[in-house]
Design an enzyme around this catalytic site. Structure first.
Site, mmCIF file in Angstrom:
data_model
loop_
_atom_site.group_PDB
_atom_site.id
_atom_site.type_symbol
_atom_site.label_atom_id
_atom_site.label_comp_id
_atom_site.label_asym_id
_atom_site.label_seq_id
_atom_site.Cartn_x
_atom_site.Cartn_y
_atom_site.Cartn_z
ATOM 1 N N ASP A 63 0.832 -1.213 0.000
ATOM 2 C CA ASP A 63 0.000 0.000 0.000
ATOM 3 C C ASP A 63 0.861 1.255 0.000
ATOM 4 O O ASP A 63 2.067 1.203 0.245
ATOM 5 C CB ASP A 63 -0.974 0.002 1.192
ATOM 6 C CG ASP A 63 -0.364 -0.560 2.471
ATOM 7 O OD1 ASP A 63 0.874 -0.542 2.601
ATOM 8 O OD2 ASP A 63 -1.130 -1.003 3.340
ATOM 9 N N ASN A 120 -7.921 -3.526 13.515
ATOM 10 C CA ASN A 120 -9.314 -3.761 13.107
ATOM 11 C C ASN A 120 -9.422 -4.947 12.138
ATOM 12 O O ASN A 120 -10.457 -5.176 11.535
ATOM 13 C CB ASN A 120 -9.906 -2.501 12.465
ATOM 14 C CG ASN A 120 -9.155 -2.068 11.215
ATOM 15 O OD1 ASN A 120 -8.215 -2.737 10.785
ATOM 16 N ND2 ASN A 120 -9.571 -0.959 10.621
ATOM 17 N N HIS A 122 -7.579 -5.348 9.394
ATOM 18 C CA HIS A 122 -7.240 -5.078 7.983
ATOM 19 C C HIS A 122 -5.948 -5.789 7.594
ATOM 20 O O HIS A 122 -5.089 -6.054 8.428
ATOM 21 C CB HIS A 122 -7.183 -3.568 7.695
ATOM 22 C CG HIS A 122 -6.009 -2.814 8.215
ATOM 23 N ND1 HIS A 122 -6.043 -1.449 8.439
ATOM 24 C CD2 HIS A 122 -4.753 -3.202 8.559
ATOM 25 C CE1 HIS A 122 -4.856 -1.047 8.874
ATOM 26 N NE2 HIS A 122 -4.072 -2.087 8.970
ATOM 27 N N GLU A 127 -9.778 -2.312 4.550
ATOM 28 C CA GLU A 127 -10.440 -2.073 5.824
ATOM 29 C C GLU A 127 -11.685 -2.956 5.953
ATOM 30 O O GLU A 127 -12.156 -3.517 4.954
ATOM 31 C CB GLU A 127 -10.842 -0.587 5.907
ATOM 32 C CG GLU A 127 -9.662 0.390 5.815
ATOM 33 C CD GLU A 127 -8.840 0.483 7.102
ATOM 34 O OE1 GLU A 127 -8.705 -0.525 7.835
ATOM 35 O OE2 GLU A 127 -8.311 1.578 7.360
HETATM 36 P P1 PGA Z 1 1.884 -2.422 12.556
HETATM 37 O O1 PGA Z 1 0.744 -2.316 11.464
HETATM 38 O O2 PGA Z 1 2.922 -3.359 12.043
HETATM 39 O O3 PGA Z 1 2.431 -1.015 12.664
HETATM 40 O O4 PGA Z 1 1.245 -2.913 13.819
HETATM 41 C C1 PGA Z 1 0.205 -3.470 10.926
HETATM 42 C C2 PGA Z 1 -0.903 -3.133 9.962
HETATM 43 O O5 PGA Z 1 -1.661 -2.176 10.213
HETATM 44 O O6 PGA Z 1 -1.055 -3.841 8.958
#
Ligand code: PGA
Length: 219
Positions: A63, A120, A122, A127
């Protein structure tokens, strides 16, 4: 989905780095999907120290923000700082989703996909509510994601609210998928994704339908 519980973040990082190293040594022109975020930083550090030959590898990032007034916090910049600049990866072989919006639904013939998981549920910026058939596209970030990502920006108002993300369908077309989760705060969502209902409300739950997924967790 198989879960492996590691004793700490260090062990998680070198265990996943071992998998990437084995992949690249077995198939020098591997195609690998890479994540950003805090979780993979240790894996990248470990990989840099191993001085692997990345000259034929192609990487696909999951992304990228759009309308980002802080390019130093772009995911491209994150990758340059944490991996690209310290390996012999060729820049022409490093792909970002904002440059390949026209894709086949069947993905990029990816050998190995590394993923984090959001609080959440994702994966990438798919999302809750994202279609399991989703392709690479522009998305609005959820409030929770904007809040989570505000730690990387001067203030929450500076966090981009839109991004381009690889869709769930191309992610699922990878041959092998590794999910990394670091910390107790990821435990409940991981449990939901692995053992709960397969539902678009928990995007990572789609991974239950993939036959080659391994989860690496430490708290
Ligand atoms: P993080 O993010 O590694 O900073 O916990 C993971 C994500 O949101 O995919």
């Amino acid at each position: 989905m198989k879960i492996k519980i590691l004793k700490d973040y260090n062990e998680l990082s070198y265990t996943v780095a071992d998998i990437v190293q084995e992949q690249i040594e077995r198939k020098p022109n591997s195609r690998i999907i890479l994540p950003t975020g805090s979780t993979p930083i240790g894996v990248y550090k470990e990989l840099v120290e191993r001085k692997l030959d990345w000259s034929q590898v192609k990487t696909f990032n999951l992304d990228e923000y759009v309308m980002n007034s802080y390019p130093e916090h772009s995911y491209l910049n994150f990758m340059i700082e944490n991996l690209f600049d310290h390996t012999n990866l060729l820049s022409k072989n490093c792909y970002f989703p904002d440059t390949w919006l026209h894709e086949t639904p069947y993905g990029y013939d990816v050998d190995l996909c590394l993923l984090g998981i959001g609080g959440n549920g994702h994966i990438a910026f798919n999302e809750p509510g994202s279609s399991f058939d989703s392709l690479t596209r522009m998305v609005e970030l959820s409030e929770e994601t904007v809040k989570d990502n505000s730690r990387f920006f001067p203030s929450i108002d500076d966090v981009p609210t839109q991004a381009v993300t690889m869709g769930l369908k191309p992610i699922m077309s990878s041959k092998r998928i590794i999910i990394m989760a670091n910390g107790k705060h990821k435990k409940d969502i991981l449990d939901k994704a692995m053992n709960g209902e397969v539902t678009e409300d928990v995007p990572a739950s789609i991974l239950q339908r993939h036959e080659n997924v391994e989860v690496f967790y430490c708290d």
